[in-house]
Design an enzyme around this catalytic site. Structure first.
Site, PDB file in Angstrom:
ATOM      1  N   HIS A  86      -1.316  -9.723   0.097  1.00 43.67           N
ATOM      2  CA  HIS A  86      -1.859  -8.526  -0.542  1.00 43.67           C
ATOM      3  C   HIS A  86      -0.778  -7.457  -0.696  1.00 43.67           C
ATOM      4  O   HIS A  86       0.077  -7.290   0.183  1.00 43.67           O
ATOM      5  CB  HIS A  86      -3.044  -7.986   0.245  1.00 43.67           C
ATOM      6  CG  HIS A  86      -4.305  -8.744  -0.010  1.00 43.67           C
ATOM      7  ND1 HIS A  86      -5.429  -8.614   0.782  1.00 43.67           N
ATOM      8  CD2 HIS A  86      -4.647  -9.639  -0.989  1.00 43.67           C
ATOM      9  CE1 HIS A  86      -6.394  -9.399   0.306  1.00 43.67           C
ATOM     10  NE2 HIS A  86      -5.947 -10.025  -0.762  1.00 43.67           N
ATOM     11  N   ASP A  88      -0.537  -4.297  -0.398  1.00 44.69           N
ATOM     12  CA  ASP A  88      -0.308  -3.254   0.602  1.00 44.69           C
ATOM     13  C   ASP A  88       0.469  -3.780   1.810  1.00 44.69           C
ATOM     14  O   ASP A  88       0.954  -2.982   2.625  1.00 44.69           O
ATOM     15  CB  ASP A  88      -1.630  -2.612   1.040  1.00 44.69           C
ATOM     16  CG  ASP A  88      -2.638  -3.616   1.555  1.00 44.69           C
ATOM     17  OD1 ASP A  88      -2.788  -4.686   0.931  1.00 44.69           O
ATOM     18  OD2 ASP A  88      -3.294  -3.342   2.572  1.00 44.69           O
TER      19      ASP A  88
END
Length: 273
Positions: A86, A88
């Site tokens: 992901h 982030d």
């Protein structure tokens, strides 16, 4: 979900967590990332070599803050690891590799920089630091946990958070795999001296076993609620969300809908609806 988990969560996020783990908090706080992404720096106290787990978003200031934290501790970053892909957690990995000259190792070949990847069962050693790789799919297909036995700690990425509970979003997330991963972590906590959770978001948790058991109980309760909603006539994921997640901020309902889709798939696959 934003409530406190079992045990004694740390009062703040970032800084020294264990003898070998230090957290640099990324400036990307949001309802989905909580306080921001926890970038973990790991090293033996008497070693000059460090490992960084999850460089975080592509934020030059944050990446250089991680470098500065290493320099302040007399460490040189020798390896970069990813818990999952992901953005982030992993978006800044390529730039961080440029800044540090390190390889990036991950389960997903598309995320790697260098020839070596990661898989469950591996034991990594850097400057005397030992990390054991645990396959924990479910939040994503490529999710990994890193076991730091010397500190009795696990770095869980998004598999276990420091506050609230984790989203398992269909189709990349699979609830059956996630429940199996939680049981794997429960065994680590119960039988191998793991007491501390170093999560990808939120504060450090001091009761790994209690936290994982809470997660399992929460999932069982949510599944029962979804099953009841279907029995009451809810026919779409949106209808289930409105009924089951009525106590959750509506701004989070789109994410909850993805989680419900994973729950519905699980119930269908097991012949429960």
């Amino acid at each position: 979900m934003t409530g406190l988990l079992p045990g004694d969560p740390a009062a703040t996020v970032g800084g020294v967590a264990t003898e070998r783990a230090f957290c640099v908090l990324a400036p990307n706080a949001s309802p989905m990332t909580l306080d921001g992404t926890n970038t973990w720096m790991l090293a033996e106290p008497d070693s000059e070599l460090a490992v960084v787990v999850d460089p975080g978003p592509l934020d030059e200031g944050h990446l250089r803050a991680v470098l500065a934290a290493a320099e302040q501790r007399g460490k040189r970053i020798a390896l970069t690891l990813l818990t999952h892909g992901h953005h982030d957690h992993a978006e800044g990995a390529a730039r961080f590799a440029e800044l540090t000259g390190t390889q990036v190792r991950a389960l997903d070949p598309a995320l790697r920089l260098g020839e070596e990847g990661l898989h469950g069962g591996q034991v990594l050693e850097v400057g005397g630091l030992e990390l054991r790789v645990v396959a924990t799919p479910g939040h994503t297909a490529d999710s990994l946990t890193f076991h730091l036995p010397a500190d009795g700690a696990i770095l869980t990425g998004d598999t276990v958070l420091g506050r609230g509970t984790t989203m398992v979003a269909h189709p990349d997330g699979a609830l059956g795999d996630y429940l199996d991963s939680l049981r794997r972590l429960r065994t680590l906590a119960a039988q191998y001296g793991v007491g501390t959770v170093l999560p990808g978001h939120g504060p450090v948790l001091a009761d790994a076993l209690g936290t994982v058991e809470y997660y399992l109980a929460h999932r069982a309760a949510r599944l029962a609620q979804v099953e009841t909603a279907v029995e009451a006539g809810c026919r779409t994921a949106e209808q289930v969300v409105a009924r089951v997640y009525a106590d959750v901020d509506p701004a989070l309902w789109p994410a909850a809908e993805l989680s419900v889709r994973a729950q519905l798939r699980y119930l269908e696959d097991h012949g429960l609806i």
